[in-house]
Design an enzyme around this catalytic site. Structure first.
Site, short mmCIF file in Angstrom:
data_model
loop_
_atom_site.label_atom_id
_atom_site.label_comp_id
_atom_site.label_asym_id
_atom_site.label_seq_id
_atom_site.Cartn_x
_atom_site.Cartn_y
_atom_site.Cartn_z
N PRO A 23 66.84 -2.14 9.32
CG PRO A 23 65.03 -1.32 10.56
CD PRO A 23 65.46 -2.49 9.73
CB ALA A 25 70.35 3.48 15.11
CB CYS A 107 63.88 1.59 19.50
SG CYS A 107 65.48 2.14 20.12
CE LYS A 146 63.26 -4.45 12.65
NZ LYS A 146 63.91 -4.05 13.89
N GLY A 208 65.66 -11.37 13.07
CA GLY A 208 66.35 -11.88 14.26
C GLY A 208 67.11 -13.15 13.98
CG ASP A 209 69.04 -14.64 16.45
OD1 ASP A 209 69.62 -13.57 16.62
OD2 ASP A 209 68.46 -15.26 17.38
NE ARG A 232 72.32 -8.89 15.86
CZ ARG A 232 71.99 -9.66 16.88
NH1 ARG A 232 72.67 -9.57 18.02
NH2 ARG A 232 71.00 -10.52 16.79
C1 LIG Z 1 73.38 -1.50 15.78
C2 LIG Z 1 71.91 -1.79 15.64
C3 LIG Z 1 71.04 -0.75 15.40
C4 LIG Z 1 69.67 -1.00 15.23
N1 LIG Z 1 68.82 0.05 14.93
C5 LIG Z 1 67.52 -0.20 14.65
C6 LIG Z 1 66.66 0.83 14.21
O1 LIG Z 1 67.05 2.00 14.03
N2 LIG Z 1 65.36 0.50 13.97
C7 LIG Z 1 64.87 -0.78 14.13
O2 LIG Z 1 63.69 -1.02 13.91
N3 LIG Z 1 65.68 -1.77 14.53
C8 LIG Z 1 66.98 -1.53 14.78
N4 LIG Z 1 67.81 -2.57 15.13
C9 LIG Z 1 67.27 -3.96 15.17
C10 LIG Z 1 67.48 -4.68 13.83
O3 LIG Z 1 66.74 -4.07 12.80
C11 LIG Z 1 67.09 -6.18 13.93
O4 LIG Z 1 65.70 -6.30 14.17
C12 LIG Z 1 67.85 -6.91 15.02
O5 LIG Z 1 69.23 -6.58 14.98
C13 LIG Z 1 67.72 -8.44 14.90
O6 LIG Z 1 68.17 -8.88 13.65
P1 LIG Z 1 69.66 -9.53 13.41
O7 LIG Z 1 69.79 -10.68 14.33
O8 LIG Z 1 69.62 -9.91 11.96
O9 LIG Z 1 70.66 -8.45 13.70
C14 LIG Z 1 69.17 -2.33 15.32
C15 LIG Z 1 70.06 -3.37 15.57
C16 LIG Z 1 71.42 -3.13 15.71
C17 LIG Z 1 72.35 -4.29 15.95
#
Ligand SMILES: Cc1cc2nc3c(=O)[nH]c(=O)nc-3n(C[C@H](O)[C@H](O)[C@H](O)COP(=O)(O)O)c2cc1C
Length: 351
Positions: A23, A25, A107, A146, A208-209, A232
């Site tokens: 997810p 935002a 969050c 989460k 994460g990552d 991401r």
């Molecule tokens: C732009 C952005 C918005 C995010 N919005 C949410 C959200 O609405 N709810 C949530 O649980 N996590 C949110 N996250 C966290 C991601 O779900 C994820 O846990 C975090 O980015 C780490 O994973 P990644 O390294 O694959 O990006 C957001 C992350 C990013 C970068």
């Protein structure tokens, strides 16, 4: 080697692959979620939706969440701090057809934490558990949560809070093992994910990552997590999902990039309306066209155009072969039967 095509489940919900789309935002619109499903995500999740909308119907809302028939299995994520209001919102989520209701206890953004929601709940396990039990009692669909590791750097609070949430009724936990303070700096410490897996008897999703197949394999093998979540790395790059699930690294052709982006633009305009979509989409142009796929000035040109129709024209002029692909994609995607969830989303929020 872990097989990411192996199905698993959260309660009665069958999930066809071990990859979950995060997810995000301001990112996880319906077009993003549907695309994620097409490229191999077994489960997709909406961005966080505010429960405050229930009690303050007059608050300035930026939009509502739309749910399409081909997104399933779909989790809709709620944030809030009052068990009663959250349970009411969860009922609406269930009625909208979500397969899971996911709770945001991670969050780190101040606008959210100052209301007692998001990561603040990691410091208040009693309230966090009360929210989960109120929601579990209110709906029949499984409740997932989460989390981050805790509020402060080095915190291990998730190992205390997580098992309490499972006792309260959580059917799955997702851990993003960074502290709220860290935001997105440093690295996700998946040693903590392995510890959480050993403490609970529900599936844990590692977030994460996760940026490649190698990383996904390593995290699944070393943590015992049921699935990995990709955030991401999938922005403007659905091809990475295919690579993670199927193991075939593949750089898309220009035509494929343009076709996916045009489809994304069209669907997002349908979802948000032209005015909101045109601002919202700008960041996606860089994400899709970057990674040395197109020369930099091309993206700068697109960002300055005032209508998405013009953006589409320029994109197709740059890769005319994309038209055929777009037609094919559109014919494969079911249209119609949408449900609108009357809870506010803030597409400009952070996460
Ligand atoms: C732009 C952005 C918005 C995010 N919005 C949410 C959200 O609405 N709810 C949530 O649980 N996590 C949110 N996250 C966290 C991601 O779900 C994820 O846990 C975090 O980015 C780490 O994973 P990644 O390294 O694959 O990006 C957001 C992350 C990013 C970068």
């Amino acid at each position: 080697m872990v097989d990411l095509r192996e199905p698993w489940s959260i309660g009665p919900v069958e999930i066809p692959t071990r990859l979950v789309l995060a997810p995000m935002a301001g990112v996880s619109v319906q077009a993003f979620r549907r695309q994620g499903r097409r490229f191999g995500a077994g489960l997709v999740c909406s961005e966080m939706v505010s429960c405050a909308g229930i009690e303050h119907r007059n608050e300035r809302t930026l939009g509502y969440l739309r749910v399409a028939s081909d997104e399933h299995p779909l989790a809709i994520q709620l944030f809030g701090s009052e068990p009663r209001t959250m349970a009411e919102a969860a009922r609406m989520v269930e009625a909208a057809g979500a397969d899971l209701v996911d709770l945001n206890f991670g969050c780190p953004v101040r606008k959210v934490t100052k209301t007692g929601a998001g990561a603040t709940l990691l410091d208040d396990p009693a309230r966090a558990a009360a929210i989960v039990s109120a929601i579990s009692a209110a709906v029949d669909i499984p409740v997932s949560v989460k989390l981050r590791r805790g509020l402060r750097d080095g915190s291990r609070d998730c190992l205390v809070v997580g098992p309490r949430l499972v006792e309260a009724g959580a059917a799955s936990l997702t851990l993003h093992p960074r502290s709220a303070r860290q935001m997105y700096t440093g690295t996700a410490d998946h040693a903590l994910t392995a510890e959480l897996v050993s403490l609970v008897d529900v599936p844990v999703i590692a977030s994460g990552d996760i940026v490649s197949r190698a990383k996904a394999q390593a995290v699944l093998a070393t943590t015992g997590a049921a699935a990995v979540m990709v955030g991401r790395a999938a922005q403007g790059n659905p091809w990475v999902l295919e690579e993670i699930v199927d193991g075939e690294p593949r750089e898309p052709s220009r035509e494929e990039v343009v076709a996916e982006l045009v489809l994304f633009v069209r669907e997002t305009v349908r979802e948000l309306g032209e005015r909101r979509a045109s601002g919202f989409l700008k960041k996606f142009y860089g994400w899709y066209l970057g990674r040395s796929r197109f020369p930099r000035p091309f993206k700068q040109e697109l960002v300055q155009l005032s209508s998405t129709e013009e953006v589409e024209r320029r994109l197709i002029a740059a890769a005319p072969g994309a038209l055929e692909l777009i037609e094919r994609l559109e014919s494969e995607i079911p249209s119609g039967d949408e449900v609108t969830l009357e809870l506010p989303i803030s597409i400009y929020g952070g996460g």
